[in-house]
Design a protein around this motif. Structure first.
Motif, PDB file in Angstrom:
ATOM      1  N   PRO A 121     -15.915   1.911  -2.885  1.00 22.53           N
ATOM      2  CA  PRO A 121     -14.579   1.495  -2.462  1.00 22.53           C
ATOM      3  C   PRO A 121     -14.189   0.174  -3.127  1.00 22.53           C
ATOM      4  O   PRO A 121     -15.035  -0.675  -3.413  1.00 22.53           O
ATOM      5  CB  PRO A 121     -14.732   1.325  -0.946  1.00 22.53           C
ATOM      6  CG  PRO A 121     -16.182   1.057  -0.731  1.00 22.53           C
ATOM      7  CD  PRO A 121     -16.914   1.799  -1.814  1.00 22.53           C
ATOM      8  N   ALA A 122     -12.901  -0.006  -3.400  1.00 23.13           N
ATOM      9  CA  ALA A 122     -12.399  -1.233  -4.023  1.00 23.13           C
ATOM     10  C   ALA A 122     -10.999  -1.521  -3.498  1.00 23.13           C
ATOM     11  O   ALA A 122     -10.287  -0.608  -3.056  1.00 23.13           O
ATOM     12  CB  ALA A 122     -12.390  -1.104  -5.542  1.00 23.13           C
ATOM     13  N   ASN A 123     -10.615  -2.783  -3.553  1.00 24.28           N
ATOM     14  CA  ASN A 123      -9.352  -3.211  -2.962  1.00 24.28           C
ATOM     15  C   ASN A 123      -8.427  -3.849  -3.996  1.00 24.28           C
ATOM     16  O   ASN A 123      -8.792  -4.812  -4.674  1.00 24.28           O
ATOM     17  CB  ASN A 123      -9.599  -4.228  -1.841  1.00 24.28           C
ATOM     18  CG  ASN A 123     -10.398  -3.647  -0.695  1.00 24.28           C
ATOM     19  OD1 ASN A 123     -10.155  -2.508  -0.278  1.00 24.28           O
ATOM     20  ND2 ASN A 123     -11.374  -4.387  -0.208  1.00 24.28           N
ATOM     21  N   GLU A 136     -13.680   4.915  -6.931  1.00 21.39           N
ATOM     22  CA  GLU A 136     -13.664   5.804  -5.763  1.00 21.39           C
ATOM     23  C   GLU A 136     -14.304   7.158  -6.092  1.00 21.39           C
ATOM     24  O   GLU A 136     -14.928   7.784  -5.236  1.00 21.39           O
ATOM     25  CB  GLU A 136     -12.230   5.980  -5.271  1.00 21.39           C
ATOM     26  CG  GLU A 136     -11.692   4.735  -4.573  1.00 21.39           C
ATOM     27  CD  GLU A 136     -10.212   4.847  -4.233  1.00 21.39           C
ATOM     28  OE1 GLU A 136      -9.574   5.828  -4.684  1.00 21.39           O
ATOM     29  OE2 GLU A 136      -9.705   3.953  -3.528  1.00 21.39           O
ATOM     30  N   SER A 138       0.823  -1.204   0.000  1.00 24.48           N
ATOM     31  CA  SER A 138       0.000   0.000   0.000  1.00 24.48           C
ATOM     32  C   SER A 138       0.861   1.258   0.000  1.00 24.48           C
ATOM     33  O   SER A 138       0.563   2.234  -0.700  1.00 24.48           O
ATOM     34  CB  SER A 138      -0.921  -0.015   1.230  1.00 24.48           C
ATOM     35  OG  SER A 138      -1.740   1.124   1.267  1.00 24.48           O
ATOM     36  N   GLY A 179     -17.857   6.919  -5.450  1.00 25.63           N
ATOM     37  CA  GLY A 179     -18.201   6.500  -4.097  1.00 25.63           C
ATOM     38  C   GLY A 179     -18.233   5.001  -3.869  1.00 25.63           C
ATOM     39  O   GLY A 179     -18.861   4.524  -2.919  1.00 25.63           O
ATOM     40  N   VAL A 210     -14.268  -5.593  -5.382  1.00 26.16           N
ATOM     41  CA  VAL A 210     -15.244  -4.565  -5.005  1.00 26.16           C
ATOM     42  C   VAL A 210     -16.159  -5.173  -3.948  1.00 26.16           C
ATOM     43  O   VAL A 210     -17.000  -6.022  -4.262  1.00 26.16           O
ATOM     44  CB  VAL A 210     -16.076  -4.102  -6.221  1.00 26.16           C
ATOM     45  CG1 VAL A 210     -17.030  -2.991  -5.805  1.00 26.16           C
ATOM     46  CG2 VAL A 210     -15.169  -3.642  -7.357  1.00 26.16           C
ATOM     47  N   GLN A 255      -5.598  -3.533   1.926  1.00 29.30           N
ATOM     48  CA  GLN A 255      -6.360  -2.401   2.450  1.00 29.30           C
ATOM     49  C   GLN A 255      -5.384  -1.405   3.046  1.00 29.30           C
ATOM     50  O   GLN A 255      -4.231  -1.747   3.319  1.00 29.30           O
ATOM     51  CB  GLN A 255      -7.346  -2.879   3.518  1.00 29.30           C
ATOM     52  CG  GLN A 255      -8.432  -3.808   2.979  1.00 29.30           C
ATOM     53  CD  GLN A 255      -9.358  -4.280   4.083  1.00 29.30           C
ATOM     54  OE1 GLN A 255      -8.899  -4.738   5.124  1.00 29.30           O
ATOM     55  NE2 GLN A 255     -10.654  -4.197   3.837  1.00 29.30           N
ATOM     56  N   GLU A 256      -5.820  -0.176   3.243  1.00 28.05           N
ATOM     57  CA  GLU A 256      -4.915   0.848   3.766  1.00 28.05           C
ATOM     58  C   GLU A 256      -4.347   0.407   5.112  1.00 28.05           C
ATOM     59  O   GLU A 256      -5.077   0.138   6.060  1.00 28.05           O
ATOM     60  CB  GLU A 256      -5.658   2.180   3.926  1.00 28.05           C
ATOM     61  CG  GLU A 256      -4.725   3.323   4.283  1.00 28.05           C
ATOM     62  CD  GLU A 256      -5.431   4.674   4.249  1.00 28.05           C
ATOM     63  OE1 GLU A 256      -4.819   5.639   4.724  1.00 28.05           O
ATOM     64  OE2 GLU A 256      -6.579   4.744   3.768  1.00 28.05           O
ATOM     65  N   LYS A 313      -9.679   1.177  -9.773  1.00 22.69           N
ATOM     66  CA  LYS A 313      -9.928   1.465  -8.349  1.00 22.69           C
ATOM     67  C   LYS A 313     -10.208   2.958  -8.162  1.00 22.69           C
ATOM     68  O   LYS A 313     -11.152   3.351  -7.458  1.00 22.69           O
ATOM     69  CB  LYS A 313      -8.716   1.034  -7.524  1.00 22.69           C
ATOM     70  CG  LYS A 313      -8.819   1.269  -6.026  1.00 22.69           C
ATOM     71  CD  LYS A 313      -7.561   0.714  -5.341  1.00 22.69           C
ATOM     72  CE  LYS A 313      -7.664   0.816  -3.822  1.00 22.69           C
ATOM     73  NZ  LYS A 313      -7.726   2.204  -3.331  1.00 22.69           N
ATOM     74  N   SER A 314      -9.413   3.786  -8.823  1.00 21.32           N
ATOM     75  CA  SER A 314      -9.581   5.243  -8.699  1.00 21.32           C
ATOM     76  C   SER A 314     -10.893   5.704  -9.306  1.00 21.32           C
ATOM     77  O   SER A 314     -11.577   6.582  -8.766  1.00 21.32           O
ATOM     78  CB  SER A 314      -8.407   5.958  -9.370  1.00 21.32           C
ATOM     79  OG  SER A 314      -7.185   5.621  -8.739  1.00 21.32           O
TER      80      SER A 314
END
Length: 610
Positions: free
Chosen positions: A327-329, A322, A240, A325, A358, A392-393, A318-319
Motif C-alpha cells: 500500500p502507498a499514499n 498495489e 481522493s 501488495g 510507502v 488516504q481513502e 502507487k498502482s
C-alpha cells in the motif's frame, strides 16, 4: 595626550526606526464576491501616486486566466495631478496576451493579460480597475496589502461577500486593523478588512513580518466535484474522490510488474525495483489544464504516452505497488528550493506538488516520482523537511518528510596525497567520498553533464585553490536510500606552497566550512592531507594537536611528520541547533574555520649549510 569627548544624545533620537523612501502611494479596494454556484468575481479598484521612475513598476498590471478563470474587464488612466489632464488610457484591447509556460510543461492553459504604463512624466496619478471571474471557489488569492518594496500603503480594503451555505474561513497574519461582519439580504454575508498607513517594506525584510490574510471556503466545488475544507480530512476526501478509479492498470502490465519483483522478499528492494522501472521508462511533463491541475491523468494514459506530471507519475507508482501488495499514499506538498512555511492550522490549498509515501513498520519510504536520478527513499532538496498532507481513502493527515539532518546523510571524507617540488608546486592525487545530501549535486552533474563539463565544474568548485585537473573519475550510486559518490582525481597545483631560498611556507589548505555546507544543520567531515616534502626541508616550529569538544560539536586537528611526509588530519562533527540565530551561526562557522586552519613553516636545511 588623552582627549575625552562627552556625547550628548537627545531622547527623541534614541531607538528611532530609519525612515525608508517610497516610490509610490497606494489606495486600493478589492472585492471577492462568491456566488451560490461556487464561482466568484474579483473586482479591484486602485489609485496609485507614482512618484518617480522606480515606482512605475508598481503600476504594472498582470491578470492571469485559464479554463477556470476569465478576465472580464480592465481600465487604466494616467493623470497629470497638477493639470488634471489624462496622459494615457488603456482598456482590455490594449493589453498584451502571453502564455505562462514553465520549462517542463507541454500541456498548460495558463495565460496572462498584462499592461505596462508608458509615461515618463513624474509624479503621476494612475487609476486602475479590473475584474475577473473564477469558476471555482476552491482557491482564493491571499490578501497582501503591501504589493511592492518601497511602496506606501495609505489605505487598502478587502471585502469578501459570500453565501452562508458556502461559508468562508480566514486567518489573519500581522494585520493591524479589525475585521467587520455584516449580514446582507438573501442569505449573504460580508466580511471586510481595512489596513491604513502600513510600514514601508525595504530590501531584507522578514517574510514573517508581512501583513496578510489567508482565505479559504468551507464548502467548494470544481467542475462538479463538491467538497468541504473545514479540516484536512475533508480536503483529503475531495482529493481522493477526484482521482477515484484513475489508477486502474491493464492485466498485461500487472503481470509485467509482478515479474519484476518475482523472488524478491525485502520490502525496500521491491519498492526500489519498481521505482527504478518508473524512472527509466516514464518522463516528467507538467500538465495544468483546468481541473487537471489537481486531478491526475489515468495510469493507462501514462502507460500509453510514457510521460506524466507529478500527479500522474505518483499515481502510476502507487498502482504498481498495489499490484504487488504494497500500500502507498498519494501525498501533497509545498515544494521548492527555498522552503516555505505551511499554515498547518489552516486547511486550504497550499500545495504545488505530489510525492508518494510507502508506510513501513519502522519509517515510511518516500518517493519523488518526477526524478529519474534519486534513489528510493531519498527526496532531495525540493521536498525534504516539509509538512505534507498524506491522502488516504476518505481522509488525510498532516506529517513531515525527512529532514535528513543526521550524520549518515551529511558525510564527507577525503584523502589527499600531495607531492611538493622545491619551488612549491605540487601534484595531487585525491579521493573524495560523500554521502547523503552532498551527493544530490553529483547526481545532477553525472546525469546532465558530459565529461568536459564535469571537469570544468570540478576545476571551478573544488576547495583546493589553484587546482588544474588532469584526470578524474566520478562514480555515484546508492547505499539503499542513501546516495553515495566517489570522486578520484589527479591534478597539478601551482604554488601550493610559498618557497624562497631558505624557507618554505604552507598556507592553510583545508576547505572552509560554508553556510551552504550546513544547510542541513549537521556535518560529519574527515579530511587527510599527506604532503611529501622536498629533500632537505625541516619544520621550523613544532605544531601541536588540537581537540575542542562541546555538546554540539567535536573538532580535532592532528599532525605527524615522518620520513619527509607531513600528515594532517582534520575531523569536524557538529549539529547546529534550530534556534540558533543567523548571526550566531556565522560566528559558529567562523570559530570552526579559525580553529582548524593552520600555516606550516619550514627551513631548507641544505641552504643553511652553504
Amino acid at each position: 595626550m588623552l582627549l575625552f569627548f562627552e556625547v550628548f544624545v537627545h531622547p527623541d533620537t534614541i531607538n528611532k526606526e530609519p525612515v525608508l523612501p517610497h516610490h509610490s502611494v497606494l489606495k486600493e479596494k478589492i472585492i471577492y464576491a462568491v456566488k451560490e454556484d461556487f464561482g466568484y468575481t474579483i473586482q479591484v479598484e486602485k489609485q496609485l501616486q507614482i512618484l518617480n521612475k522606480e515606482g512605475l513598476d508598481h503600476a504594472f498590471t498582470s491578470l492571469s486566466y485559464d479554463k477556470l478563470i476569465e478576465v472580464k474587464d480592465f481600465n487604466l488612466q494616467v493623470i497629470d495631478p497638477v493639470s488634471g489632464k489624462t496622459l494615457e488610457k488603456a482598456r482590455m484591447r490594449d493589453m498584451s496576451d502571453v502564455a505562462i509556460v514553465s520549462n517542463t510543461s507541454v500541456f498548460e492553459d495558463n495565460r496572462r493579460k498584462y499592461y505596462r504604463v508608458k509615461t515618463q512624466q513624474f509624479p503621476v496619478l494612475i487609476k486602475i480597475r479590473s475584474e475577473s471571474y473564477h469558476k471555482s471557489n476552491y482557491y482564493f488569492p491571499e490578501w497582501v496589502p503591501v504589493h511592492y518594496l518601497y511602496q506606501k500603503v495609505e489605505e487598502s480594503t478587502l471585502e469578501v461577500i459570500y453565501p452562508k451555505s458556502a461559508g468562508i474561513r480566514f486567518k489573519e497574519i500581522n494585520l493591524l486593523g479589525k475585521s467587520e461582519k455584516e449580514e446582507l439580504s438573501d442569505g449573504f454575508t460580508k466580511l471586510s478588512w481595512t489596513e491604513r498607513d502600513l510600514p514601508i517594506l525595504g530590501s531584507g525584510f522578514d517574510i514573517k513580518d508581512v501583513h496578510r490574510l489567508l482565505i479559504a471556503p468551507r464548502e467548494f466545488s470544481m467542475e462538479g466535484f463538491r467538497g468541504t475544507m473545514d479540516n484536512w480530512a475533508g480536503f483529503g476526501a475531495w482529493q481522493s474522490a477526484i482521482n477515484q478509479g484513475r489508477g486502474e492498470l491493464p492485466e498485461e502490465f500487472k503481470n509485467q510488474v509482478l515479474q519484476l519483483v518475482e523472488g524478491v522478499d525485502d520490502l525496500y528492494e521491491r519498492v526500489s525495483i519498481l521505482y527504478s522501472y518508473l524512472q527509466q521508462n516514464y518522463r516528467y511533463v507538467s500538465i495544468q489544464l483546468g481541473i487537471g491541475g489537481w486531478q491526475t491523468m489515468t495510469a493507462e494514459e501514462v502507460l500509453k504516452y510514457s510521460y506524466g506530471d507529478c500527479k500522474a507519475l505518483t499515481n502510476l507508482m502507487k498502482s504498481m505497488l498495489e499490484v504487488v501488495g504494497i500500500p502507498a499514499n498519494y501525498t501533497l506538498v509545498l515544494a521548492g528550493e527555498s522552503k516555505s512555511e505551511m499554515q498547518v492550522d489552516f486547511p486550504s490549498n497550499q500545495f504545488n506538488h505530489v510525492i508518494l509515501q510507502v508506510p513501513t513498520e519502522v519509517s515510511p519510504i518516500w518517493l519523488e516520482c518526477t526524478s529519474n536520478i534519486l534513489p528510493a527513499g531519498y527526496l532531495g532538496e525540493f521536498t525534504k523537511g516539509r509538512d505534507v498532507l498524506v491522502i488516504q481513502e476518505g481522509g488525510a493527515y498532516i506529517t513531515q518528510t525527512p529532514a535528513y539532518n543526521s550524520d549518515q546523510w551529511n558525510k564527507i571524507a577525503s584523502l589527499n596525497r600531495i607531492d611538493l617540488d622545491p619551488q612549491g608546486n605540487a601534484t595531487l592525487h585525491s579521493v573524495r567520498e560523500m554521502k547523503g545530501n552532498f551527493v544530490e549535486e553529483m547526481l545532477l552533474l553525472q546525469s546532465s553533464r558530459d565529461s568536459r563539463q564535469q571537469k570544468d565544474f570540478f576545476n571551478k568548485n573544488l576547495p583546493i585553490s589553484g587546482l588544474i585537473i588532469e584526470d578524474f573519475e566520478l562514480n555515484v550510486e546508492s547505499l539503499d536510500s542513501i546516495p553515495v559518490s566517489r570522486l578520484e582525481l589527479q591534478g597539478h597545483i601551482s604554488r601550493f606552497a610559498q618557497s624562497t631560498a631558505k624557507r618554505m611556507l604552507l598556507k592553510p589548505f583545508f576547505e572552509k566550512i560554508t553556510e551552504q555546507m550546513v544547510d542541513n544543520r549537521t556535518l560529519d567531515l574527515e579530511e587527510t592531507y599527506v604532503i611529501s616534502l622536498p629533500p632537505g626541508v625541516v619544520p621550523e616550529l613544532e605544531t601541536g594537536d588540537i581537540h575542542v569538544t562541546d555538546p554540539d560539536f567535536d573538532i580535532q586537528l592532528t599532525h605527524q611528520l615522518k620520513e619527509g611526509k607531513l600528515e594532517v588530519n582534520r575531523s569536524i562533527k557538529f549539529l547546529i541547533r534550530e534556534e540558533l540565530s543567523e548571526e550566531s551561526k556565522q560566528e559558529f562557522l567562523k570559530r570552526i574555520n579559525q580553529t582548524t586552519q593552520r600555516s606550516y613553516y619550514f627551513n631548507k636545511s641544505n641552504s643553511l649549510t652553504k
